[in-house]
Design an enzyme around this catalytic site. Structure first.
Site, PDB file in Angstrom:
ATOM      1  N   HIS A 103      11.121 -43.818  24.172  1.00 28.70           N
ATOM      2  CA  HIS A 103      11.126 -42.368  24.368  1.00 28.70           C
ATOM      3  C   HIS A 103      11.987 -41.722  23.286  1.00 28.70           C
ATOM      4  O   HIS A 103      13.213 -41.844  23.307  1.00 28.70           O
ATOM      5  CB  HIS A 103      11.687 -42.011  25.750  1.00 28.70           C
ATOM      6  CG  HIS A 103      10.831 -42.435  26.892  1.00 28.70           C
ATOM      7  ND1 HIS A 103       9.592 -41.880  27.145  1.00 28.70           N
ATOM      8  CD2 HIS A 103      11.038 -43.368  27.857  1.00 28.70           C
ATOM      9  CE1 HIS A 103       9.072 -42.446  28.225  1.00 28.70           C
ATOM     10  NE2 HIS A 103       9.918 -43.357  28.672  1.00 28.70           N
ATOM     11  N   HIS A 113       4.265 -47.464  24.114  1.00 28.54           N
ATOM     12  CA  HIS A 113       4.396 -48.545  25.092  1.00 28.54           C
ATOM     13  C   HIS A 113       3.647 -49.758  24.557  1.00 28.54           C
ATOM     14  O   HIS A 113       2.574 -49.626  23.952  1.00 28.54           O
ATOM     15  CB  HIS A 113       3.790 -48.116  26.432  1.00 28.54           C
ATOM     16  CG  HIS A 113       3.470 -49.266  27.334  1.00 28.54           C
ATOM     17  ND1 HIS A 113       2.170 -49.725  27.528  1.00 28.54           N
ATOM     18  CD2 HIS A 113       4.262 -50.064  28.083  1.00 28.54           C
ATOM     19  CE1 HIS A 113       2.200 -50.741  28.372  1.00 28.54           C
ATOM     20  NE2 HIS A 113       3.440 -50.977  28.718  1.00 28.54           N
ATOM     21  N   ASN A 115       3.027 -54.187  25.622  1.00 29.42           N
ATOM     22  CA  ASN A 115       3.285 -55.276  26.565  1.00 29.42           C
ATOM     23  C   ASN A 115       2.404 -56.453  26.191  1.00 29.42           C
ATOM     24  O   ASN A 115       1.219 -56.286  25.896  1.00 29.42           O
ATOM     25  CB  ASN A 115       2.968 -54.812  27.994  1.00 29.42           C
ATOM     26  CG  ASN A 115       3.007 -55.945  28.998  1.00 29.42           C
ATOM     27  OD1 ASN A 115       1.961 -56.479  29.380  1.00 29.42           O
ATOM     28  ND2 ASN A 115       4.197 -56.313  29.421  1.00 29.42           N
ATOM     29  N   VAL A 116       2.989 -57.644  26.176  1.00 31.42           N
ATOM     30  CA  VAL A 116       2.209 -58.876  26.052  1.00 31.42           C
ATOM     31  C   VAL A 116       2.732 -59.849  27.099  1.00 31.42           C
ATOM     32  O   VAL A 116       3.941 -59.958  27.305  1.00 31.42           O
ATOM     33  CB  VAL A 116       2.280 -59.485  24.632  1.00 31.42           C
ATOM     34  CG1 VAL A 116       1.423 -58.695  23.656  1.00 31.42           C
ATOM     35  CG2 VAL A 116       3.713 -59.563  24.117  1.00 31.42           C
ATOM     36  N   ARG A 117       1.834 -60.553  27.770  1.00 32.97           N
ATOM     37  CA  ARG A 117       2.250 -61.374  28.905  1.00 32.97           C
ATOM     38  C   ARG A 117       1.349 -62.596  29.063  1.00 32.97           C
ATOM     39  O   ARG A 117       0.207 -62.613  28.592  1.00 32.97           O
ATOM     40  CB  ARG A 117       2.242 -60.542  30.192  1.00 32.97           C
ATOM     41  CG  ARG A 117       0.899 -59.876  30.480  1.00 32.97           C
ATOM     42  CD  ARG A 117       0.985 -58.871  31.619  1.00 32.97           C
ATOM     43  NE  ARG A 117      -0.306 -58.235  31.865  1.00 32.97           N
ATOM     44  CZ  ARG A 117      -0.721 -57.126  31.249  1.00 32.97           C
ATOM     45  NH1 ARG A 117       0.060 -56.537  30.357  1.00 32.97           N
ATOM     46  NH2 ARG A 117      -1.905 -56.612  31.531  1.00 32.97           N
ATOM     47  N   HIS A 152      -4.889 -46.267  15.724  1.00 35.66           N
ATOM     48  CA  HIS A 152      -6.105 -47.009  16.068  1.00 35.66           C
ATOM     49  C   HIS A 152      -6.566 -47.918  14.934  1.00 35.66           C
ATOM     50  O   HIS A 152      -7.208 -48.945  15.197  1.00 35.66           O
ATOM     51  CB  HIS A 152      -7.202 -46.038  16.513  1.00 35.66           C
ATOM     52  CG  HIS A 152      -7.055 -45.618  17.943  1.00 35.66           C
ATOM     53  ND1 HIS A 152      -7.564 -46.350  18.989  1.00 35.66           N
ATOM     54  CD2 HIS A 152      -6.395 -44.576  18.501  1.00 35.66           C
ATOM     55  CE1 HIS A 152      -7.260 -45.766  20.131  1.00 35.66           C
ATOM     56  NE2 HIS A 152      -6.554 -44.682  19.863  1.00 35.66           N
ATOM     57  N   ARG A 267      13.972 -57.441  38.899  1.00 35.68           N
ATOM     58  CA  ARG A 267      15.159 -56.583  38.837  1.00 35.68           C
ATOM     59  C   ARG A 267      14.730 -55.134  38.669  1.00 35.68           C
ATOM     60  O   ARG A 267      14.093 -54.754  37.686  1.00 35.68           O
ATOM     61  CB  ARG A 267      16.053 -57.009  37.668  1.00 35.68           C
ATOM     62  CG  ARG A 267      17.389 -56.285  37.670  1.00 35.68           C
ATOM     63  CD  ARG A 267      18.386 -56.967  36.735  1.00 35.68           C
ATOM     64  NE  ARG A 267      19.702 -56.389  36.899  1.00 35.68           N
ATOM     65  CZ  ARG A 267      20.141 -55.315  36.223  1.00 35.68           C
ATOM     66  NH1 ARG A 267      19.351 -54.735  35.360  1.00 35.68           N
ATOM     67  NH2 ARG A 267      21.359 -54.863  36.434  1.00 35.68           N
TER      68      ARG A 267
END
Length: 311
Positions: A103, A113, A115-117, A152, A267
């Site tokens: 932010h 944002h 995210n890799v999981r 993009h 958490r």
């Protein structure tokens, strides 16, 4: 080597990569901010596993930035992880990933944002089931065509080695996922989103996740550099706080990562790290026609082909 040993070896490779990814992203963000460093908070979870949360607050460029790594275990997958795959309900699991939300102070710099999981679902007497997920998306407050195209382009670059159909498929998935149904409104200009990815084998899927993770900084940092000196006033900050309210709504109502974290006993401070430091809601407010604020709604919060005509 048994299937279980193979999966354990694979999870070790993913964990090592994710820790290095967290380090590299934090280092790059500290460098561009120039004044603040990330505070690290290592935590453990009673049922198994833990993580390290890194947060920067009150920087010169970034009002709040969080880059989290977690690796948790459990005896039963939470409902958010089995909603699309009910056949995995009741299995034990490992889940690891890096998740970040940035932010900025300046309303002309978008929130970003990524995210890799990696998940493994295990059950006695059955082969382990694994899959990857993740992506990145951009939430501007004031729209700039060149920023959207650049974002993009990097998303497409991440996908090119894996097939011509990958970017259009995961771009569409991102547009559909980051959508506030109760507002009938997109959260931002999208990017990439994928989940339940295991087609083509572990090495190919892991390589794709690394490509997505590796393209986040090249996608975001040039936009930050381009906009960080743009002058703004209270009108722009007021609009930024208002639009951040949409971000909060999405994360608390729809976001799978938030739901998984809360349902799995993660958490809370780390899970809700994604929420902005200052936010506001106004009753039935609409931007005045012909303003830059109205242009955001009219031109940028509608899914479109940002790369049409580009090479």
């Amino acid at each position: 080597m048994t299937e279980k040993n193979t999966v354990n070896e694979q999870s070790g490779q993913v964990r090592e990569y994710l820790l290095k990814l967290q380090d590299s992203i934090c280092s790059a963000l500290e460098k561009i901010d120039g004044t603040k460093q990330f505070f690290e908070d290592s935590w453990s979870r009673d049922e198994g596993g833990g993580g390290r949360s890194r947060v920067m607050e009150g920087g010169t460029v970034f009002e709040k930035a969080g880059v989290n790594f977690s690796h948790v275990y459990g005896t039963q997958l939470p409902p958010s992880a089995t909603a699309a795959r009910p056949e995995l309900a009741g299995r034990g699991f490992q889940a690891m990933g890096v998740s970040l939300v940035i932010h900025p102070h300046n309303p002309y710099i978008p929130t970003s944002h990524a995210n890799v999981r990696f998940f493994i679902a295990e059950k006695e007497g059955a082969d382990p089931v694994w899959w990857f997920g993740g992506g990145f998306d951009l939430t501007p407050y004031y729209g700039f065509e060149e920023d959207a195209v650049h974002w993009h382009q990097q998303a497409r670059e991440a996908c090119i080695p894996f097939g011509d159909d990958v970017y259009p498929r995961f771009k569409k998935w991102c547009d559909e996922y980051f959508y506030l149904k109760h507002r009938d409104e997109a959260r931002g200009i999208g990017g990439l989103f994928f989940d339940d990815l295991n087609e083509g084998g572990f090495e190919r899927c892991f390589s794709f996740m690394q490509s997505v993770g590796g393209h986040y900084l090249p996608a975001y940092l040039p936009i930050v550099e381009r906009r960080k000196e743009t002058r703004y006033g209270e009108q722009e900050k007021t609009f930024q706080r208002y639009r951040r309210g949409r971000y909060v709504e999405f994360n608390l109502v729809y976001d799978r990562g938030t739901l998984f974290g809360l349902q799995s006993g993660g958490r809370t401070e780390a899970i809700l790290m994604s929420l902005p430091p200052e936010v506001s809601w106004r009753y039935d407010w609409h931007p005045q026609a012909g303003t830059p604020e109205a242009e955001l709604y009219e031109s940028f919060l509608k899914p479109r082909d940002w790369l049409a005509g580009s090479t």
